[in-house]
Write a protein that holds these residues in place. Structure first.
Motif, PDB file in Angstrom:
ATOM      1  N   UNK A  49      -0.658  -2.735  -4.492  1.00 11.46           N
ATOM      2  CA  UNK A  49       0.657  -2.683  -3.856  1.00 11.46           C
ATOM      3  C   UNK A  49       1.610  -1.782  -4.655  1.00 11.46           C
ATOM      4  N   UNK A  50       1.598  -1.918  -5.979  1.00 14.87           N
ATOM      5  CA  UNK A  50       2.450  -1.061  -6.824  1.00 14.87           C
ATOM      6  C   UNK A  50       2.024   0.401  -6.726  1.00 14.87           C
ATOM      7  N   UNK A  51       0.718   0.655  -6.692  1.00 14.89           N
ATOM      8  CA  UNK A  51       0.218   2.026  -6.546  1.00 14.89           C
ATOM      9  C   UNK A  51       0.645   2.612  -5.204  1.00 14.89           C
ATOM     10  N   UNK A  96      -2.511   7.130   0.593  1.00 16.67           N
ATOM     11  CA  UNK A  96      -1.788   5.982   1.152  1.00 16.67           C
ATOM     12  C   UNK A  96      -2.708   5.183   2.075  1.00 16.67           C
ATOM     13  N   UNK A  97      -3.437   5.856   2.933  1.00 19.37           N
ATOM     14  CA  UNK A  97      -4.356   5.171   3.849  1.00 19.37           C
ATOM     15  C   UNK A  97      -5.435   4.422   3.076  1.00 19.37           C
ATOM     16  N   UNK A  98      -5.989   5.045   2.039  1.00 15.58           N
ATOM     17  CA  UNK A  98      -7.024   4.403   1.212  1.00 15.58           C
ATOM     18  C   UNK A  98      -6.471   3.156   0.539  1.00 15.58           C
ATOM     19  N   UNK A  99      -5.269   3.254  -0.017  1.00 20.83           N
ATOM     20  CA  UNK A  99      -4.659   2.105  -0.690  1.00 20.83           C
ATOM     21  C   UNK A  99      -4.356   0.979   0.298  1.00 20.83           C
ATOM     22  N   UNK A 100      -3.910   1.323   1.488  1.00 22.34           N
ATOM     23  CA  UNK A 100      -3.635   0.300   2.503  1.00 22.34           C
ATOM     24  C   UNK A 100      -4.912  -0.423   2.907  1.00 22.34           C
ATOM     25  N   UNK A 101      -6.000   0.327   3.059  1.00 21.83           N
ATOM     26  CA  UNK A 101      -7.286  -0.302   3.403  1.00 21.83           C
ATOM     27  C   UNK A 101      -7.738  -1.241   2.287  1.00 21.83           C
ATOM     28  N   UNK A 102      -7.597  -0.789   1.038  1.00 17.03           N
ATOM     29  CA  UNK A 102      -7.995  -1.619  -0.096  1.00 17.03           C
ATOM     30  C   UNK A 102      -7.135  -2.877  -0.175  1.00 17.03           C
ATOM     31  N   UNK A 103      -5.845  -2.726   0.042  1.00 14.60           N
ATOM     32  CA  UNK A 103      -4.938  -3.877   0.005  1.00 14.60           C
ATOM     33  C   UNK A 103      -5.312  -4.891   1.093  1.00 14.60           C
ATOM     34  N   UNK A 104      -5.610  -4.419   2.280  1.00  9.10           N
ATOM     35  CA  UNK A 104      -5.999  -5.304   3.379  1.00  9.10           C
ATOM     36  C   UNK A 104      -7.341  -5.981   3.083  1.00  9.10           C
ATOM     37  N   UNK A 105      -8.288  -5.236   2.516  1.00  7.09           N
ATOM     38  CA  UNK A 105      -9.579  -5.810   2.157  1.00  7.09           C
ATOM     39  C   UNK A 105      -9.406  -6.944   1.145  1.00  7.09           C
ATOM     40  N   UNK A 106      -8.556  -6.715   0.156  1.00  7.24           N
ATOM     41  CA  UNK A 106      -8.292  -7.740  -0.853  1.00  7.24           C
ATOM     42  C   UNK A 106      -7.626  -8.964  -0.234  1.00  7.24           C
TER      43      UNK A 106
END
Length: 55
Positions: A18-20, A35-45
Motif C-alpha cells: 500500500x505504501x509503495x 501501479x497495476x502490478x501493485x494493485x494486483x498484489x495488494x488484492x491478492x494479499x
C-alpha cells in the motif's frame, strides 16, 4: 508458522505494498504498469488474509 503469524506477515506485506502504491501514485510521472502490478498484489494479499481469517 502459525495461522496468526502467517496472517500478521501477510498484513505487514499488504501495508508495505500500500505504501509503495501511494509513493508510485504521487510521483511526477507514475508508471501505470507498476501501479497495476501493485494493485494486483495488494488484492491478492487481501484475498489471502480473508481466506485465512474465515478458516
Amino acid at each position: 508458522m502459525s495461522l496468526e503469524a502467517r496472517t500478521a506477515s501477510l498484513s505487514q506485506r499488504h501495508a508495505l505494498v500500500d505504501r509503495e502504491l501511494e509513493a508510485e501514485a504521487h510521483r511526477p510521472m507514475p508508471d501505470q504498469a507498476v501501479i497495476a502490478k501493485l494493485k494486483r498484489e495488494k488484492l491478492r494479499l487481501k484475498d489471502e488474509i480473508s481466506r485465512l481469517s474465515t478458516n
